[in-house]
Design an enzyme around this catalytic site. Structure first.
Site, PDB file in Angstrom:
ATOM      1  N   HIS A 144       5.829  37.324  70.442  1.00 23.54           N
ATOM      2  CA  HIS A 144       5.923  35.793  70.404  1.00 23.54           C
ATOM      3  C   HIS A 144       5.695  35.223  71.734  1.00 23.54           C
ATOM      4  O   HIS A 144       6.036  35.918  72.986  1.00 23.54           O
ATOM      5  CB  HIS A 144       7.284  35.512  69.828  1.00 23.54           C
ATOM      6  CG  HIS A 144       8.635  35.689  70.906  1.00 23.54           C
ATOM      7  ND1 HIS A 144       8.867  37.041  71.050  1.00 23.54           N
ATOM      8  CD2 HIS A 144       9.375  34.991  71.809  1.00 23.54           C
ATOM      9  CE1 HIS A 144       9.847  36.999  72.041  1.00 23.54           C
ATOM     10  NE2 HIS A 144      10.358  35.849  72.396  1.00 23.54           N
ATOM     11  N   ASP A 146       7.289  31.777  73.779  1.00 24.97           N
ATOM     12  CA  ASP A 146       8.331  30.999  73.535  1.00 24.97           C
ATOM     13  C   ASP A 146       8.408  29.487  73.151  1.00 24.97           C
ATOM     14  O   ASP A 146       7.309  28.874  73.664  1.00 24.97           O
ATOM     15  CB  ASP A 146       9.374  30.864  74.854  1.00 24.97           C
ATOM     16  CG  ASP A 146      10.086  32.068  75.263  1.00 24.97           C
ATOM     17  OD1 ASP A 146      10.202  32.962  74.238  1.00 24.97           O
ATOM     18  OD2 ASP A 146      10.276  32.445  76.333  1.00 24.97           O
ATOM     19  N   HIS A 294       5.212  38.121  74.659  1.00 25.55           N
ATOM     20  CA  HIS A 294       6.370  39.048  75.109  1.00 25.55           C
ATOM     21  C   HIS A 294       7.130  39.692  74.050  1.00 25.55           C
ATOM     22  O   HIS A 294       7.163  39.060  72.822  1.00 25.55           O
ATOM     23  CB  HIS A 294       7.130  38.455  76.241  1.00 25.55           C
ATOM     24  CG  HIS A 294       8.037  37.470  75.940  1.00 25.55           C
ATOM     25  ND1 HIS A 294       7.440  36.028  75.946  1.00 25.55           N
ATOM     26  CD2 HIS A 294       9.307  37.472  75.717  1.00 25.55           C
ATOM     27  CE1 HIS A 294       8.446  35.293  75.687  1.00 25.55           C
ATOM     28  NE2 HIS A 294       9.639  35.972  75.605  1.00 25.55           N
TER      29      HIS A 294
END
Length: 318
Positions: A144, A146, A294
């Site tokens: 994903h 953020d 990440h």
């Protein structure tokens, strides 16, 4: 100070990326991949105030000679920022900053962001991830970027590991410019001008009851972002969709959108586009949230893992 860095090539960077002879429709081909660390025309310069130790081909570098518990000089801040643009995620070993020092370092890059959806630390800008026996699970072990459910997703984030498990608990990052470069030409043509919807619900629905969820939906309605984002500082094209928050490509039938998003999501899974970091207590990572995804590896069972993160407010993707 010495610089342990990949030396610049004496061969000019190609203006047209080299590609394998055969690229199947799903984009997941075998063999050599195009791995450009920096965009065409990027001028390599030596680092005079820090040392760079590369961790992977295009993404991830350990930074030595920088103390995050002290304010950065202007020249040192410029070199850390240039390293961030070139390597996308930077690792600082054994720093052990206080929460205030961590926030002060992050503020060097701009206003800090708050996130009411996650547990706070000792201030409203700090998000605390405290994992272990008896702690309700969360789900960072998915690729994903953020807060893309916001109109202005975070520019970057600074993560400090305060306590690490005896084994496991690594974090991986993926270079989304490399992910874009290696898509089949036909796929890139389909997505270059496409727009996708992002919503917090897929990532957070499971954590809240109906009443709380309704209030959050009012505060965070779905937003749209380009499927391919241009980096505001380097100008590089990057894939900008992720499994946690991207729900559909605007203007496509649902089945077509789902098929295309599955293909795009899969690009973050390619090991050649990734770096994996094994934490020690006191380590800090600083990543460019515009250019990466990440994944926090949840392979440590009931052992305790404590991390604190601050995020830097970003701009609207274009």
């Amino acid at each position: 100070m010495s610089v342990t860095e990949v030396p610049p090539s004496t061969t000019p960077a190609p203006t047209t990326p080299l590609r394998p002879a055969r690229i199947p429709d799903d984009g997941l081909y075998e063999g050599r991949r195009l791995l450009r660390r920096t965009p065409d025309g990027w001028r390599e310069r030596p680092y005079e105030h820090l040392e760079i130790v590369p961790q992977a081909a295009t993404i991830g570098a350990e930074i030595r000679g920088v103390d995050l518990t002290r304010p950065l000089s202007g020249a040192l801040r410029e070199e850390v920022h240039r390293a961030l643009l070139e390597w996308k995620v930077l690792f600082f070993r054994g720093q052990h900053p206080s929460s205030a020092q961590q926030r002060a370092f992050a503020r060097t890059w701009g206003e800090l962001e708050t996130n009411p959806l996650l547990e706070r630390g000792d201030s409203e800008e700090v998000v605390r991830f405290d994992k272990g026996a008896g702690v309700p699970p969360s789900f960072e072990n998915v690729w994903h970027t953020d807060v893309t459910f916001r109109e202005r997703p975070a520019m970057g984030a600074v993560l400090h590991l305060r306590e690490v498990p005896p084994s496991g608990g690594d974090t991986m990052w993926a270079d989304m410019a490399a992910a874009y470069d290696n898509l089949p030409p036909g796929v890139r043509e389909r997505i270059d001008d496409a727009v996708a919807e992002h919503d917090f619900l897929p990532g957070f629905r499971r954590f809240y009851g109906p009443e709380k969820l309704a209030g959050l939906q009012d505060a965070f309605p779905p937003v749209t972002h380009p499927v391919v984002r241009r980096h505001p500082e380097t100008g590089r094209r990057m894939l900008f969709v992720n499994t946690s928050f991207t729900t559909r490509i605007v203007g496509m039938e649902r089945a077509e959108s789902d098929r295309l998003l599955r293909l795009l999501f899969q690009q973050a899974h390619v090991p050649e586009f990734q770096v994996r970091f094994r934490w020690q207590a006191g380590d800090v990572a600083f990543w460019d949230n515009r250019a990466t995804q990440h994944y926090a590896v949840a392979d440590y069972g009931d052992a305790r893992r404590v991390a604190e993160r601050v995020a830097i407010a970003g701009d609207r993707p274009y």
